[in-house]
Design an enzyme around this catalytic site. Structure first.
Site, PDB file in Angstrom:
ATOM      1  N   CYS A 113     -49.865 -88.893 -77.798  1.00 64.80           N
ATOM      2  CA  CYS A 113     -48.463 -89.430 -77.872  1.00 64.80           C
ATOM      3  C   CYS A 113     -49.495 -90.795 -78.183  1.00 64.80           C
ATOM      4  O   CYS A 113     -50.215 -91.252 -78.449  1.00 64.80           O
ATOM      5  CB  CYS A 113     -48.181 -90.223 -76.265  1.00 64.80           C
ATOM      6  SG  CYS A 113     -47.097 -91.268 -76.144  1.00 64.80           S
TER       7      CYS A 113
ATOM      8  N   CYS B   7     -43.443 -91.032 -83.459  1.00 64.14           N
ATOM      9  CA  CYS B   7     -42.886 -90.184 -82.267  1.00 64.14           C
ATOM     10  C   CYS B   7     -43.557 -88.818 -81.957  1.00 64.14           C
ATOM     11  O   CYS B   7     -43.200 -87.972 -82.908  1.00 64.14           O
ATOM     12  CB  CYS B   7     -42.041 -90.701 -81.137  1.00 64.14           C
ATOM     13  SG  CYS B   7     -41.681 -90.001 -80.446  1.00 64.14           S
TER      14      CYS B   7
ATOM     15  N   HIS C  56     -48.734 -93.785 -77.546  1.00 60.46           N
ATOM     16  CA  HIS C  56     -48.237 -94.947 -77.137  1.00 60.46           C
ATOM     17  C   HIS C  56     -49.904 -94.873 -76.515  1.00 60.46           C
ATOM     18  O   HIS C  56     -50.336 -95.530 -76.112  1.00 60.46           O
ATOM     19  CB  HIS C  56     -48.352 -95.042 -75.354  1.00 60.46           C
ATOM     20  CG  HIS C  56     -46.709 -94.962 -75.660  1.00 60.46           C
ATOM     21  ND1 HIS C  56     -45.911 -94.727 -76.772  1.00 60.46           N
ATOM     22  CD2 HIS C  56     -45.756 -97.008 -75.012  1.00 60.46           C
ATOM     23  CE1 HIS C  56     -44.411 -95.056 -76.397  1.00 60.46           C
ATOM     24  NE2 HIS C  56     -44.293 -95.473 -75.592  1.00 60.46           N
TER      25      HIS C  56
ATOM     26  N   ASP D 253     -39.854 -95.470 -83.250  1.00 56.86           N
ATOM     27  CA  ASP D 253     -41.291 -94.757 -82.074  1.00 56.86           C
ATOM     28  C   ASP D 253     -40.441 -94.777 -80.994  1.00 56.86           C
ATOM     29  O   ASP D 253     -38.998 -95.594 -81.397  1.00 56.86           O
ATOM     30  CB  ASP D 253     -42.192 -95.104 -81.421  1.00 56.86           C
ATOM     31  CG  ASP D 253     -43.263 -94.428 -80.467  1.00 56.86           C
ATOM     32  OD1 ASP D 253     -42.721 -93.301 -79.850  1.00 56.86           O
ATOM     33  OD2 ASP D 253     -43.723 -95.140 -79.796  1.00 56.86           O
ATOM     34  N   SER D 254     -40.036 -93.918 -79.522  1.00 58.74           N
ATOM     35  CA  SER D 254     -39.416 -94.472 -78.766  1.00 58.74           C
ATOM     36  C   SER D 254     -39.609 -95.719 -77.835  1.00 58.74           C
ATOM     37  O   SER D 254     -39.025 -95.928 -77.100  1.00 58.74           O
ATOM     38  CB  SER D 254     -39.700 -93.584 -77.534  1.00 58.74           C
ATOM     39  OG  SER D 254     -41.091 -93.440 -76.928  1.00 58.74           O
TER      40      SER D 254
ATOM     41  N   GLU E 147     -45.662 -99.455 -72.142  1.00 58.31           N
ATOM     42  CA  GLU E 147     -44.481-100.892 -72.760  1.00 58.31           C
ATOM     43  C   GLU E 147     -44.489-101.659 -72.246  1.00 58.31           C
ATOM     44  O   GLU E 147     -43.934-102.569 -72.827  1.00 58.31           O
ATOM     45  CB  GLU E 147     -43.186-100.142 -72.808  1.00 58.31           C
ATOM     46  CG  GLU E 147     -42.691 -98.447 -72.972  1.00 58.31           C
ATOM     47  CD  GLU E 147     -42.477 -98.616 -74.457  1.00 58.31           C
ATOM     48  OE1 GLU E 147     -41.618 -99.629 -74.847  1.00 58.31           O
ATOM     49  OE2 GLU E 147     -42.610 -98.136 -75.919  1.00 58.31           O
TER      50      GLU E 147
END
Length: 262
Positions: A183, A73, A185, A10-11, A151
């Protein structure tokens, strides 16, 4: 049986939400997770940049002898997965908003996808909506800045609440009855999102669908694992910040955390 690990990237740390779901369904598999924090957020990057980042991560995972890769992602999937599948001849599972699911479940025919601005604007998402929800209204909402805040692992940051309210409250006037999180996240914020939109709006994410797809592909290719050993976590960013976020989001402290340059 094949006890080589599964790669997942993932990012940043958002892909951990997918990892958790895959681990639940496939408890005998081992994983190598890569968070590309050195290049995040992916939301503002070009297709060429995303292809380059994904290519370098894939090369690293291949060097670690993975048997399959999960692109955990949405942004990387919608912009880079075709490129990856053309170049790498191994099972590659993407992560996209569950448009078909929300189209089938909605009663009001008013739905929404809550994702990064980049995913919101992607032709790939528009094509999914056209294909799987032609008779359903799908509002595309971008959560600007949320990815970076998650994050840190600090989900109680007041800025997160502010962005959620500003992004989601307009939907309450549109009779939306289901929201897909686009997303990886965002599943870490499901409780907060649910509180804002209320009990009459269902909130769904892609984790379970990715897990089921992964199991099906491993089964069809006869590469299911049978022996659990250990998982490894890598970041292209700061190792200490990454470890802190992983511990906060997973509620545990994995042993094998390293930083890499790709």
């Amino acid at each position: 049986m094949d006890n080589r690990p599964i790669g997942i990237f993932d990012s940043g740390v958002g892909g951990l939400s997918v990892l958790v779901e895959v681990q639940k369904l496939l408890p005998l598999e081992n994983f190598i997770f890569v968070g590309d924090q050195g290049n995040m957020p992916y939301g503002g990057k070009t297709k060429e940049q995303l292809n380059s980042y994904a290519d370098k991560i894939m090369a690293f995972l291949v060097s670690q002898n993975v048997k399959a890769v999960i692109v955990a992602c949405n942004t990387a999937t919608v912009y880079a997965i075709d490129f990856l599948r053309e170049k790498y001849k191994m099972p590659i599972i993407g992560t996209v908003p569950v448009i078909k699911t929300i189209a089938n479940i909605t009663k009001t025919k008013k739905t929404a996808v809550f994702s990064t601005p980049a995913t919101t604007k992607s032709p790939y998402l528009s094509a999914l909506i056209e294909k799987f929800a032609p008779n359903v209204t799908v509002y595309k909402i971008g959560g600007t800045g949320l990815e970076e805040l998650i994050e840190t692992g600090d989900l109680e940051n007041k800025q997160i609440d502010k962005i959620l309210h500003e992004s989601l409250e307009p939907l309450l006037q549109k009779n939306v009855d289901i929201i897909a999180l686009g997303c990886t996240h965002y599943p870490f914020l499901t409780d907060k999102i649910q509180k804002i939109v209320g009990k009459n709006v269902q909130v769904v994410d892609s984790g379970g669908a990715v897990a089921r797809r992964t199991k099906a592909i491993l089964t069809n290719n006869q590469i299911l694992g049978s022996k659990r050993t250990d998982d490894f976590y890598y970041t292209t960013g700061n190792k200490n910040r990454f470890a802190k976020a992983v511990k906060s989001l997973l509620k545990k402290s994995p042993r094998n955390i390293s930083s890499i340059i790709i």
